[in-house]
Design a protein around this motif. Sequence first.
Motif, short mmCIF file in Angstrom:
data_model
loop_
_atom_site.label_atom_id
_atom_site.label_comp_id
_atom_site.label_asym_id
_atom_site.label_seq_id
_atom_site.Cartn_x
_atom_site.Cartn_y
_atom_site.Cartn_z
N UNK A 88 101.96 -43.24 20.37
CA UNK A 88 101.76 -41.84 20.70
C UNK A 88 102.11 -40.91 19.56
N UNK A 89 102.12 -39.64 19.88
CA UNK A 89 102.43 -38.58 18.93
C UNK A 89 103.64 -37.82 19.45
N UNK A 90 104.70 -37.79 18.66
CA UNK A 90 105.84 -36.97 19.03
C UNK A 90 105.49 -35.53 18.72
N UNK A 91 105.59 -34.68 19.70
CA UNK A 91 105.14 -33.30 19.57
C UNK A 91 106.29 -32.34 19.82
N UNK A 92 106.15 -31.17 19.26
CA UNK A 92 107.10 -30.09 19.52
C UNK A 92 106.71 -29.39 20.81
N UNK A 135 107.11 -31.11 30.10
CA UNK A 135 105.79 -31.73 30.07
C UNK A 135 104.71 -30.68 29.76
N UNK A 136 104.83 -29.53 30.38
CA UNK A 136 103.86 -28.46 30.15
C UNK A 136 103.96 -27.94 28.72
N UNK A 137 105.16 -27.70 28.23
CA UNK A 137 105.32 -27.15 26.89
C UNK A 137 104.87 -28.12 25.81
N UNK A 138 105.08 -29.41 26.01
CA UNK A 138 104.56 -30.38 25.04
C UNK A 138 103.04 -30.39 25.08
#
Length: 135
Positions: free
Chosen positions: A75-79, A95-98
Motif C-alpha cells: 500500500x501507500x502510507x498517506x498523510x 479513514x476519511x482524512x486519509x
Amino acid sequence: MIYAVIDTNVLVSALITHNPEAATAKVVRLLFDHGFVPMYDADIIAEYEEVLHREKFPILPDAASALISYIIENGVEASRADFAESMPDEDDRVFYEVSLSNEDSFLVTGNLKHYPISPRIITPAAFIDIIYENK
C-alpha cells in the motif's frame, strides 16, 4: 491505478464470512490480486491490529497479521488531509482524512452513515463494480 482506504469493518467481514461471493471477501481478493492500491497511516494500521485481533472475532491471528503486513508492504502510507467539519462518527475520522489525501481515492466501508455524504465513500459492492469497470 485505483486507490482506496479500507474501513476496518470491511476487513473483519471479509475474514469472518463463510461466503466467498460476499462483496467484502471479493474486496480482499482484489487487494491480493493488485486490483487496487490500499492507503493507510499509522493510526489505521493500529486500528486494524487492535480490531482484527479481538478475541470476539473468529479470525486466526496469523491471517490478521498477514493481511495487515500485506497492506503495509503493498500500500501507500498517506498523510491525513484536515477535515474541519464534524463527523457522524469521530472514531472514523482518520479513514476519511486519509482518503482525502488523494483526490482519486475511495473510502470503502460497510458503514456509510459514519461518514459525510460523498461519492468517494462507497460500499464494497460499489467498489467492486468500479474496479471491474476500469479493467
